[in-house]
Write a protein that holds these residues in place. Structure first.
Motif, PDB file in Angstrom:
ATOM      1  N   GLY A  91       0.902  -1.218   0.009  1.00  0.00           N
ATOM      2  CA  GLY A  91       0.027  -0.071  -0.177  1.00  0.00           C
ATOM      3  C   GLY A  91       0.919   1.286  -0.035  1.00  0.00           C
ATOM      4  N   PHE A 125       0.905   3.770  -3.124  1.00  0.00           N
ATOM      5  CA  PHE A 125       0.254   5.120  -2.840  1.00  0.00           C
ATOM      6  C   PHE A 125       1.471   6.166  -3.144  1.00  0.00           C
ATOM      7  CE2 PHE A 125       0.427   8.861  -0.487  1.00  0.00           C
ATOM      8  CZ  PHE A 125      -1.065   9.159  -0.541  1.00  0.00           C
ATOM      9  N   ALA A 140       0.607   8.560  -6.099  1.00  0.00           N
ATOM     10  CA  ALA A 140       0.654  10.070  -5.590  1.00  0.00           C
ATOM     11  C   ALA A 140       1.735  10.725  -6.652  1.00  0.00           C
ATOM     12  CB  ALA A 140       1.344  10.171  -4.372  1.00  0.00           C
ATOM     13  N   GLU A 187      -3.279   2.337  -9.147  1.00  0.00           N
ATOM     14  CA  GLU A 187      -1.800   2.734  -7.867  1.00  0.00           C
ATOM     15  C   GLU A 187      -2.168   3.547  -6.970  1.00  0.00           C
ATOM     16  OE1 GLU A 187       1.664   3.597 -10.040  1.00  0.00           O
ATOM     17  OE2 GLU A 187       1.535   2.331 -11.415  1.00  0.00           O
ATOM     18  N   PHE A 188      -3.094   4.847  -7.355  1.00  0.00           N
ATOM     19  CA  PHE A 188      -3.520   5.831  -6.122  1.00  0.00           C
ATOM     20  C   PHE A 188      -4.430   5.352  -5.206  1.00  0.00           C
ATOM     21  CE2 PHE A 188      -5.315   9.819  -4.771  1.00  0.00           C
ATOM     22  CZ  PHE A 188      -4.260  10.281  -4.014  1.00  0.00           C
ATOM     23  N   GLY A 233      -3.670   1.902  -3.347  1.00  0.00           N
ATOM     24  CA  GLY A 233      -2.630   2.185  -2.610  1.00  0.00           C
ATOM     25  C   GLY A 233      -3.326   2.520  -1.123  1.00  0.00           C
ATOM     26  N   ILE A 234      -3.989   3.439  -1.243  1.00  0.00           N
ATOM     27  CA  ILE A 234      -5.031   3.850  -0.172  1.00  0.00           C
ATOM     28  C   ILE A 234      -5.640   2.714   0.315  1.00  0.00           C
ATOM     29  CG2 ILE A 234      -6.920   5.461   0.697  1.00  0.00           C
ATOM     30  CD1 ILE A 234      -5.628   7.529  -1.404  1.00  0.00           C
ATOM     31  N   ILE A 272      -3.505   0.270   2.301  1.00  0.00           N
ATOM     32  CA  ILE A 272      -2.938   1.011   3.633  1.00  0.00           C
ATOM     33  C   ILE A 272      -4.241   0.738   4.505  1.00  0.00           C
ATOM     34  CG2 ILE A 272      -2.501   3.057   4.645  1.00  0.00           C
ATOM     35  CD1 ILE A 272      -0.784   3.783   2.252  1.00  0.00           C
TER      36      ILE A 272
END
Length: 147
Positions: free
Chosen positions: A22, A26, A30, A67-68, A71-72, A75
């Motif tokens: 994650g 992230f 980002a 990906e963004f 990733g969140i 997490i």
């Protein structure tokens, strides 16, 4: 069906895999979305993906989101299987479209024209584990899947 999607055990090993993946994705997301960490931001990345890589805009958008947002999601442990699936698709396309030609190894010495697939294979393996086992302990999925 939603219950099956979020069902997970209290597995701390999955938590470690999920959190590390994650954070990594992230950060990469980002770069592509917000221009953080030396990235080109959303418009720069979309321009590169569509004009240079010739990826259709909807697929370029999905790659950035995978990906963004993935990733969140990893997490937080929120819809971990969905997040891992999106990232796995992104990594598979990256291998097939770009990195396969450069072999297995990353370009540590700077003498290749591009990066190999070793990073992508590790990311795919982690994503597959999350897709199979779920988000693990300390995840929103775990909280929501308790009876």
């Amino acid at each position: 069906m939603f219950r099956k999607l979020i069902n997970t055990t209290d597995d701390s090993a999955m938590t470690i895999l999920r959190l590390v993946a994650g954070v990594v994705f992230f950060a990469h997301g980002a770069q592509k979305t917000l221009g953080w960490f030396g990235g080109y931001g959303f418009s720069g990345t979309m321009g590169f993906f569509t004009n240079v890589m010739h990826i259709p805009a909807p697929f370029a958008f999905l790659a950035i989101c995978a990906e963004f947002l993935g990733g969140i999601g990893l997490i937080l442990g929120l819809l971990g299987r969905v997040a891992a699936f999106g990232i796995a698709c992104d990594m598979l396309v990256a291998v097939l479209m770009v990195h396969w030609h450069f072999g297995l190894f990353a370009n540590w010495a700077g003498n290749q024209k591009g990066e190999g697939i070793e990073y992508h294979l590790l990311a795919l393996a982690i994503c597959l584990a999350i897709m199979i086992k779920g988000s693990g302990a300390f995840s929103i999925d775990r909280v929501l899947s308790k009876p």
